[in-house]
Design an enzyme around this catalytic site. Sequence first.
Site, mmCIF file in Angstrom:
data_model
loop_
_atom_site.group_PDB
_atom_site.id
_atom_site.type_symbol
_atom_site.label_atom_id
_atom_site.label_comp_id
_atom_site.label_asym_id
_atom_site.label_seq_id
_atom_site.Cartn_x
_atom_site.Cartn_y
_atom_site.Cartn_z
ATOM 1 N N GLY A 181 -1.423 6.516 12.274
ATOM 2 C CA GLY A 181 -1.809 5.780 13.479
ATOM 3 C C GLY A 181 -2.659 4.526 13.350
ATOM 4 O O GLY A 181 -2.904 3.877 14.361
ATOM 5 N N GLY A 183 -1.945 1.635 11.901
ATOM 6 C CA GLY A 183 -1.182 0.418 11.589
ATOM 7 C C GLY A 183 -1.208 -0.638 12.683
ATOM 8 O O GLY A 183 -1.352 -0.332 13.871
ATOM 9 N N CYS A 186 1.659 -0.146 15.102
ATOM 10 C CA CYS A 186 1.901 1.270 15.351
ATOM 11 C C CYS A 186 1.364 1.641 16.726
ATOM 12 O O CYS A 186 0.298 1.179 17.121
ATOM 13 C CB CYS A 186 1.149 2.037 14.267
HETATM 14 P P1 5GP Z 1 -0.867 -2.270 8.689
HETATM 15 O O1 5GP Z 1 -1.219 -2.671 7.291
HETATM 16 O O2 5GP Z 1 0.116 -3.202 9.320
HETATM 17 O O3 5GP Z 1 -2.054 -2.034 9.543
HETATM 18 O O4 5GP Z 1 -0.156 -0.848 8.579
HETATM 19 C C1 5GP Z 1 1.046 -0.682 7.865
HETATM 20 C C2 5GP Z 1 1.496 0.743 7.974
HETATM 21 O O5 5GP Z 1 1.778 1.108 9.349
HETATM 22 C C3 5GP Z 1 2.804 1.023 7.296
HETATM 23 O O6 5GP Z 1 2.683 1.078 5.887
HETATM 24 C C4 5GP Z 1 3.224 2.339 7.930
HETATM 25 O O7 5GP Z 1 2.595 3.455 7.354
HETATM 26 C C5 5GP Z 1 2.699 2.187 9.360
HETATM 27 N N1 5GP Z 1 3.790 1.852 10.287
HETATM 28 C C6 5GP Z 1 4.749 0.918 10.153
HETATM 29 N N2 5GP Z 1 5.558 0.876 11.231
HETATM 30 C C7 5GP Z 1 5.113 1.835 12.058
HETATM 31 C C8 5GP Z 1 5.554 2.305 13.342
HETATM 32 O O8 5GP Z 1 6.495 1.802 13.962
HETATM 33 N N3 5GP Z 1 4.847 3.350 13.854
HETATM 34 C C9 5GP Z 1 3.794 3.913 13.199
HETATM 35 N N4 5GP Z 1 3.190 4.958 13.749
HETATM 36 N N5 5GP Z 1 3.340 3.477 12.010
HETATM 37 C C10 5GP Z 1 3.998 2.455 11.449
#
Ligand code: 5GP
Length: 348
Positions: A181, A183, A186
């Site tokens: 959660g 991300g 996300c």
């Molecule tokens: P960020 O670095 O952008 O904060 O987080 C990246 C991570 O968000 C990804 O490696 C993956 O674990 C998670 N993530 C990617 N797409 C989604 C999504 O559509 N839903 C959720 N719950 N997590 C995502």
Amino acid sequence: MRIEENIKLGFKDVLIKPKRSILKSRAEVELVRNFNFRYSRLSWSGIPIMASNMDTVGTFSTAIVLSKLRLLTAIHKYYSIQEWEKFISILSSDVLNYIIVTTGISDLDYFKLKKIFLLSPLLKYICIDVANGYSKNLIIFLKRIRDTFPDKIICAGNVVTGDMVEELMIAGADIVKVGIGPGSVCTTRIKTGVGYPQLSAIIECADVAHSLNGKIISDGGCINSGDIAKAFGAGADFVMLGGMLAGHNECEGTIIKEKNKKFVVFYGMSSKYAMDLHIGGLADYKSEEGKLVKLLLKGSVKNTILDILGGLRSACTYVGAKNIHQLTKNTTFIKVLEQENKIFNHIN
Ligand code: 5GP
């Protein structure tokens, strides 16, 4: 129903306390780490930061740039075997040292993974990736992959609690991916009410993993190099980045031109956009748990990485750490109610 009373922390809730340092310059900080693993007999050395296996971040183009800087790329799972074949045939073997092959947990995924690994014996890393790592199917698939690839470095996730880190490690994971959660694109926490603040998840999961000679990847939630330093300070062995590496030339995303500006789309892998693209739409019984954003094209990802590494070296000098391992040892977090001064944030 039960309530755990201790407040869990995210990156925004803490700062790292400065410590006396005998380092004369940031140039003295070594960011390369050498790792051995719980199961795999392979070793790896490099900077333990990786591009996320999202399909506009973990691309072949990103991998070529990041590997030259000795960083990893988790390649997204939507390239075909033919595309893998072409990519591997044009590469220097050195790049393969920094590649992580992502897989889902279906039979089709299993057979595709086997085909990819037949293309080169130099591939080292497998990442078994499901949004909810608490499923029994993940454990079953992980055992199957460990049996098929006894020597490879296997990551599995995502989870956020020590009990599940232990279960995944016993089932065959060298590395457990941590984060539910946090991300940037996300929406799981909003759609489901489920999640765990990332800093506490790292601290608790690293503790269990390290006691089993395992490792963890902190996945998601970093929005600047300070957060990456905090993730390492909390005990992460690797840090995975999505949003921070999105919006660059190497992302292979759709470019949109508007008023002389170029934008590139970035979306969650559970967004409706991604589902439409890859699996022909969202099933009736599901709702999307990711969003779509349009980012101003930022140029080459190399500049962003150099900036991140500079910030990380500086963090190390502030706590007297010669390397990332010492950064963890030298970190004392202070809980805070403020982060940066925002007075000029509206300008630019
Ligand atoms: P960020 O670095 O952008 O904060 O987080 C990246 C991570 O968000 C990804 O490696 C993956 O674990 C998670 N993530 C990617 N797409 C989604 C999504 O559509 N839903 C959720 N719950 N997590 C995502």
